[in-house]
Design an enzyme around this catalytic site. Structure first.
Site, PDB file in Angstrom:
ATOM      1  N   LYS A 143       8.652  65.458  21.443  1.00 17.49           N
ATOM      2  CA  LYS A 143       8.886  63.911  22.001  1.00 17.49           C
ATOM      3  C   LYS A 143       9.407  63.909  23.248  1.00 17.49           C
ATOM      4  O   LYS A 143       9.265  62.772  24.057  1.00 17.49           O
ATOM      5  CB  LYS A 143       9.873  63.277  20.934  1.00 17.49           C
ATOM      6  CG  LYS A 143       9.283  63.087  19.539  1.00 17.49           C
ATOM      7  CD  LYS A 143       9.862  61.835  18.727  1.00 17.49           C
ATOM      8  CE  LYS A 143       9.262  61.548  17.454  1.00 17.49           C
ATOM      9  NZ  LYS A 143      10.209  60.782  16.731  1.00 17.49           N
ATOM     10  N   LYS A 157      -4.297  62.963  12.216  1.00 11.21           N
ATOM     11  CA  LYS A 157      -3.599  62.257  11.300  1.00 11.21           C
ATOM     12  C   LYS A 157      -4.023  60.932  11.360  1.00 11.21           C
ATOM     13  O   LYS A 157      -3.875  60.298  12.376  1.00 11.21           O
ATOM     14  CB  LYS A 157      -2.235  62.649  11.363  1.00 11.21           C
ATOM     15  CG  LYS A 157      -1.731  63.274  10.113  1.00 11.21           C
ATOM     16  CD  LYS A 157      -0.405  63.605  10.245  1.00 11.21           C
ATOM     17  CE  LYS A 157       0.846  62.890   9.467  1.00 11.21           C
ATOM     18  NZ  LYS A 157       2.155  63.510   9.397  1.00 11.21           N
ATOM     19  N   LYS A 160      -0.389  54.992  13.345  1.00  7.05           N
ATOM     20  CA  LYS A 160      -0.458  53.525  13.976  1.00  7.05           C
ATOM     21  C   LYS A 160      -0.725  53.680  15.339  1.00  7.05           C
ATOM     22  O   LYS A 160      -0.931  52.552  15.856  1.00  7.05           O
ATOM     23  CB  LYS A 160       1.085  52.997  13.520  1.00  7.05           C
ATOM     24  CG  LYS A 160       2.124  53.530  14.232  1.00  7.05           C
ATOM     25  CD  LYS A 160       3.216  52.860  14.458  1.00  7.05           C
ATOM     26  CE  LYS A 160       4.492  53.549  15.127  1.00  7.05           C
ATOM     27  NZ  LYS A 160       4.458  53.585  16.455  1.00  7.05           N
TER      28      LYS A 160
END
Ligand code: TRP
Length: 347
Positions: free
Chosen positions: A128, A211, A214
């Site tokens: 991240k 995957k 969103k």
């Protein structure tokens, strides 16, 4: 602190043998089929065998989200999704992390018993933070410490999570152990990960190797819990498939077909092998039609419920306020004992 009249199952003292489940979900918009099949539906089922505490982790979301209005809206949206999917606020506790100050308070204590070296190993931080680590917020680095506090402030024993959270769970166990060694053997239980099983990984409808997410720019890649029957059916009909006739599971060579089979089995609540045997000789288009019907049958009621809830935000807020009150009643005495053990002066 426990308010007699409002006490529910969880405060009426659970089975001694029964574990306490805790899990968290970030308030992001666009809860989709992958979230439902991968996590939420398991959370719903766990309510039958455990006392469950489910938390919308807005403080964790603050490590990456910077739009206050979006955060507020997403918090209600996720609450509505969880309720619509069957989280029962009478049996379980559903609340928002920032409403229970004890999480952040315990996290500070944990920051003081967690060696830097442990956090340096966390792969999610590395992913991240990316290349520009100098500018990554301290909160992103300390994220797993807050996660440990979420769980342990209730002395939760079982934590349903996906594969990607396994490392954070191991860290939570290590932090519990480190605290116990310094301040009292056996004080915190070592929480057990419950790694969620089949259909944990729902893949994109456009690319069976990615995957369902969103953040995929194509809305056609996912089924949102806010999609109505028509949108669901269209997305399934247009889902990518290969030109091989018949339907069987082969993740390597037929990722899209395999993904659709997995979705079918999960929604039908049947073993994948059984579904595979049924459709092996079926035309792909026929299988898709059946899958679309099944998706609509299972998801349209959730969708309708969710819309109803979102039309009444005051009701959602009442449920969350009640959940927070019951969560505080469990967390505050545990935090008070931690404060005593570490030597904070009690007045
Ligand atoms: N980090 C988890 C996720 O991204 C969310 C989370 C926060 C969590 N606190 C938790 C999960 C405690 C389980 C237990 O999915």
């Amino acid at each position: 602190m426990v308010q007699g009249g409002r006490s529910r199952t969880l405060l009426r003292i659970p089975h001694p043998m029964r574990g306490l489940v805790f899990s968290g979900i970030q308030p992001t918009s666009g809860i989709h089929l992958g979230n439902y099949l991968g996590a939420i539906r398991h959370w719903v089922r766990l309510q039958d065998s455990y006392d469950c505490i489910y938390c919308i982790v807005d403080q964790h979301a603050l490590t990456t989200v910077h739009d206050p209005e979006a955060m507020r809206a997403n918090t209600r949206e996720v609450a509505a999704a969880l309720l619509a999917c069957g989280i029962d606020p009478q049996r379980s506790i559903l609340f928002v992390q920032s409403h229970v100050a004890a999480h952040a308070q315990l996290a500070w204590v944990f920051n003081c018993v967690t060696p830097l070296g442990w956090l340096n190993r966390m792969t999610q931080f590395k992913e991240k933070a990316g290349k520009d680590r100098e500018n990554a917020p301290v909160g992103l680095y300390a994220y797993p410490v807050l996660q440990a506090a979420d769980i342990l402030v209730y002395k939760a024993t079982h934590v349903p999570v996906g594969e990607d959270q396994k490392q954070h769970l191991e860290l939570a166990r290590d932090i519990a152990g480190a605290f116990n060694r310094r301040f009292g053997e056996g004080f915190f239980p070592l929480p057990e990960p419950m790694i969620l099983g089949e259909a944990t990984r729902v893949m994109s409808l456009r690319d069976g190797t990615k995957k369902m997410s969103k953040s995929d720019p194509s809305d056609q890649s996912r089924i949102n819990l806010t999609d109505d029957a028509e949108a669901i059916a269209t997305k399934i009909r247009r889902a990518k498939s290969d030109s091989i006739e018949g339907v069987w599971f082969d993740e390597q060579n037929r990722p899209e077909a395999s993904n659709l089979l997995t979705i079918y089995a999960a929604l039908a609540d049947r073993p994948r092998a059984e579904v595979e045997a049924e459709f092996r000789g079926t035309l792909f288009s026929t299988f898709k039609t059946r899958l679309a019907e099944l998706c609509v049958e299972k998801l349209a009621p959730i969708n309708a419920e969710m819309r109803g809830l979102l039309a009444n935000p005051a009701h959602i807020d009442r449920v969350l306020a009640d959940g927070a009150e019951r969560a505080r009643a469990i967390a505050e005495p545990i935090l008070a004992e931690v404060y005593d053990r570490v030597g904070f002066l009690r007045l």
